[in-house]
Design a protein around this motif. Structure first.
Motif, PDB file in Angstrom:
ATOM      1  N   TYR A  52      -7.374  -5.606   0.971  1.00  0.00           N
ATOM      2  CA  TYR A  52      -6.609  -6.351  -0.025  1.00  0.00           C
ATOM      3  C   TYR A  52      -7.052  -7.798   0.018  1.00  0.00           C
ATOM      4  O   TYR A  52      -7.089  -8.415   1.086  1.00  0.00           O
ATOM      5  CB  TYR A  52      -5.112  -6.239   0.262  1.00  0.00           C
ATOM      6  CG  TYR A  52      -4.262  -6.972  -0.743  1.00  0.00           C
ATOM      7  CD1 TYR A  52      -4.071  -6.457  -2.015  1.00  0.00           C
ATOM      8  CD2 TYR A  52      -3.675  -8.183  -0.430  1.00  0.00           C
ATOM      9  CE1 TYR A  52      -3.296  -7.139  -2.940  1.00  0.00           C
ATOM     10  CE2 TYR A  52      -2.892  -8.867  -1.350  1.00  0.00           C
ATOM     11  CZ  TYR A  52      -2.720  -8.341  -2.611  1.00  0.00           C
ATOM     12  OH  TYR A  52      -1.960  -9.005  -3.539  1.00  0.00           O
ATOM     13  N   SER A 109      -6.326  -8.401  -5.494  1.00  0.00           N
ATOM     14  CA  SER A 109      -6.511  -6.990  -5.790  1.00  0.00           C
ATOM     15  C   SER A 109      -7.078  -6.291  -4.569  1.00  0.00           C
ATOM     16  O   SER A 109      -7.261  -6.893  -3.518  1.00  0.00           O
ATOM     17  CB  SER A 109      -7.469  -6.838  -6.974  1.00  0.00           C
ATOM     18  OG  SER A 109      -8.724  -7.425  -6.663  1.00  0.00           O
ATOM     19  N   ASP A 160       4.041   5.988  -5.341  1.00  0.00           N
ATOM     20  CA  ASP A 160       4.061   6.017  -6.802  1.00  0.00           C
ATOM     21  C   ASP A 160       2.941   6.871  -7.398  1.00  0.00           C
ATOM     22  O   ASP A 160       3.077   7.363  -8.513  1.00  0.00           O
ATOM     23  CB  ASP A 160       3.951   4.599  -7.371  1.00  0.00           C
ATOM     24  CG  ASP A 160       5.178   3.760  -7.090  1.00  0.00           C
ATOM     25  OD1 ASP A 160       6.230   4.339  -6.722  1.00  0.00           O
ATOM     26  OD2 ASP A 160       5.086   2.529  -7.226  1.00  0.00           O
ATOM     27  N   GLN A 161       1.837   7.022  -6.674  1.00  0.00           N
ATOM     28  CA  GLN A 161       0.684   7.710  -7.242  1.00  0.00           C
ATOM     29  C   GLN A 161       0.204   8.846  -6.341  1.00  0.00           C
ATOM     30  O   GLN A 161      -0.979   9.141  -6.281  1.00  0.00           O
ATOM     31  CB  GLN A 161      -0.440   6.695  -7.478  1.00  0.00           C
ATOM     32  CG  GLN A 161      -0.015   5.604  -8.445  1.00  0.00           C
ATOM     33  CD  GLN A 161      -1.109   4.607  -8.703  1.00  0.00           C
ATOM     34  OE1 GLN A 161      -2.291   4.935  -8.660  1.00  0.00           O
ATOM     35  NE2 GLN A 161      -0.741   3.384  -9.006  1.00  0.00           N
ATOM     36  N   VAL A 170       0.841  -1.206   0.000  1.00  0.00           N
ATOM     37  CA  VAL A 170       0.000   0.000   0.000  1.00  0.00           C
ATOM     38  C   VAL A 170       0.874   1.253   0.000  1.00  0.00           C
ATOM     39  O   VAL A 170       0.646   2.179  -0.777  1.00  0.00           O
ATOM     40  CB  VAL A 170      -0.968  -0.002   1.204  1.00  0.00           C
ATOM     41  CG1 VAL A 170      -1.661   1.339   1.350  1.00  0.00           C
ATOM     42  CG2 VAL A 170      -1.989  -1.115   1.056  1.00  0.00           C
ATOM     43  N   GLN A 185       2.375   1.971  -3.371  1.00  0.00           N
ATOM     44  CA  GLN A 185       1.401   2.534  -4.311  1.00  0.00           C
ATOM     45  C   GLN A 185       1.108   3.990  -3.985  1.00  0.00           C
ATOM     46  O   GLN A 185       0.928   4.806  -4.884  1.00  0.00           O
ATOM     47  CB  GLN A 185       0.120   1.701  -4.313  1.00  0.00           C
ATOM     48  CG  GLN A 185       0.309   0.360  -4.968  1.00  0.00           C
ATOM     49  CD  GLN A 185      -0.985  -0.394  -5.149  1.00  0.00           C
ATOM     50  OE1 GLN A 185      -2.073   0.141  -4.981  1.00  0.00           O
ATOM     51  NE2 GLN A 185      -0.863  -1.662  -5.507  1.00  0.00           N
ATOM     52  N   GLU A 187      -6.953   3.300  -7.016  1.00  0.00           N
ATOM     53  CA  GLU A 187      -8.217   3.176  -7.762  1.00  0.00           C
ATOM     54  C   GLU A 187      -9.382   2.908  -6.828  1.00  0.00           C
ATOM     55  O   GLU A 187     -10.464   3.469  -7.001  1.00  0.00           O
ATOM     56  CB  GLU A 187      -8.104   2.055  -8.803  1.00  0.00           C
ATOM     57  CG  GLU A 187      -7.210   2.384  -9.965  1.00  0.00           C
ATOM     58  CD  GLU A 187      -6.976   1.190 -10.886  1.00  0.00           C
ATOM     59  OE1 GLU A 187      -7.404   0.069 -10.536  1.00  0.00           O
ATOM     60  OE2 GLU A 187      -6.373   1.384 -11.934  1.00  0.00           O
ATOM     61  N   GLN A 239      -7.679  -2.763  -9.282  1.00  0.00           N
ATOM     62  CA  GLN A 239      -6.301  -3.233  -9.418  1.00  0.00           C
ATOM     63  C   GLN A 239      -5.361  -2.617  -8.396  1.00  0.00           C
ATOM     64  O   GLN A 239      -4.417  -3.262  -7.977  1.00  0.00           O
ATOM     65  CB  GLN A 239      -5.769  -2.948 -10.821  1.00  0.00           C
ATOM     66  CG  GLN A 239      -6.295  -3.902 -11.852  1.00  0.00           C
ATOM     67  CD  GLN A 239      -5.543  -3.722 -13.154  1.00  0.00           C
ATOM     68  OE1 GLN A 239      -5.383  -2.603 -13.644  1.00  0.00           O
ATOM     69  NE2 GLN A 239      -5.080  -4.822 -13.694  1.00  0.00           N
ATOM     70  N   THR A 240      -5.611  -1.364  -8.010  1.00  0.00           N
ATOM     71  CA  THR A 240      -4.707  -0.686  -7.083  1.00  0.00           C
ATOM     72  C   THR A 240      -5.465  -0.077  -5.915  1.00  0.00           C
ATOM     73  O   THR A 240      -6.681   0.174  -5.997  1.00  0.00           O
ATOM     74  CB  THR A 240      -3.914   0.440  -7.786  1.00  0.00           C
ATOM     75  OG1 THR A 240      -4.823   1.503  -8.115  1.00  0.00           O
ATOM     76  CG2 THR A 240      -3.189  -0.053  -9.027  1.00  0.00           C
ATOM     77  N   PHE A 241      -4.726   0.206  -4.870  1.00  0.00           N
ATOM     78  CA  PHE A 241      -5.281   0.892  -3.701  1.00  0.00           C
ATOM     79  C   PHE A 241      -5.821   2.262  -4.116  1.00  0.00           C
ATOM     80  O   PHE A 241      -6.913   2.667  -3.708  1.00  0.00           O
ATOM     81  CB  PHE A 241      -4.191   1.051  -2.641  1.00  0.00           C
ATOM     82  CG  PHE A 241      -4.572   1.936  -1.496  1.00  0.00           C
ATOM     83  CD1 PHE A 241      -5.410   1.464  -0.492  1.00  0.00           C
ATOM     84  CD2 PHE A 241      -4.096   3.237  -1.424  1.00  0.00           C
ATOM     85  CE1 PHE A 241      -5.773   2.284   0.559  1.00  0.00           C
ATOM     86  CE2 PHE A 241      -4.462   4.057  -0.363  1.00  0.00           C
ATOM     87  CZ  PHE A 241      -5.304   3.582   0.621  1.00  0.00           C
TER      88      PHE A 241
END
Length: 110
Positions: free
Chosen positions: A73, A81, A16-17, A10, A13, A105, A101-103
């Motif tokens: 998760y 996912s 990264d975002q 987590v 992510q 999202e 797909q991602t935290f």
């Protein structure tokens, strides 16, 4: 996976975002929790009866309460996912809302 491994996933992510995580209505990092397992229930289209599966809760909209939205998760299936769910009024029981797909999202769906 262990709670520490899920927390690292987590946090990676989030790093990264980061630009996608701006939520003026709440502090995302303050609502991250030490991952814990909870049951999540759903009835999928075309499937009769309730389907129950385990998720690791990693985010609580209202920390420390069995109310509000959570992001968890799910591991160990072809759908490994993130899951968006909401407390359904039963202790330690969530109602499934969707897979992502991602935290980031999943959080964006709130």
């Amino acid at each position: 996976m262990t709670p520490s491994e899920i927390s690292r996933l987590v946090n990676a992510q989030i790093r990264d975002q980061q630009r996608l995580l701006y939520r003026p209505e709440f502090d995302v990092e303050a609502r991250l929790v030490r991952p814990y397992q909870s049951k999540c229930a759903t009835s999928l289209p075309g499937v009769s009866g309730e389907q129950v599966f385990e998720i690791w809760v990693v985010f609580e909209e209202q920390t420390g309460h069995d109310s509000g939205y959570v992001v968890g998760y799910q591991e160990g299936t072809s759908l490994s996912s993130f899951v968006l769910a909401v407390w359904n009024g039963q202790p330690h029981r969530l109602a499934y809302l969707g897979h992502f797909q991602t935290f980031v999202e999943a959080l964006g769906a709130l």
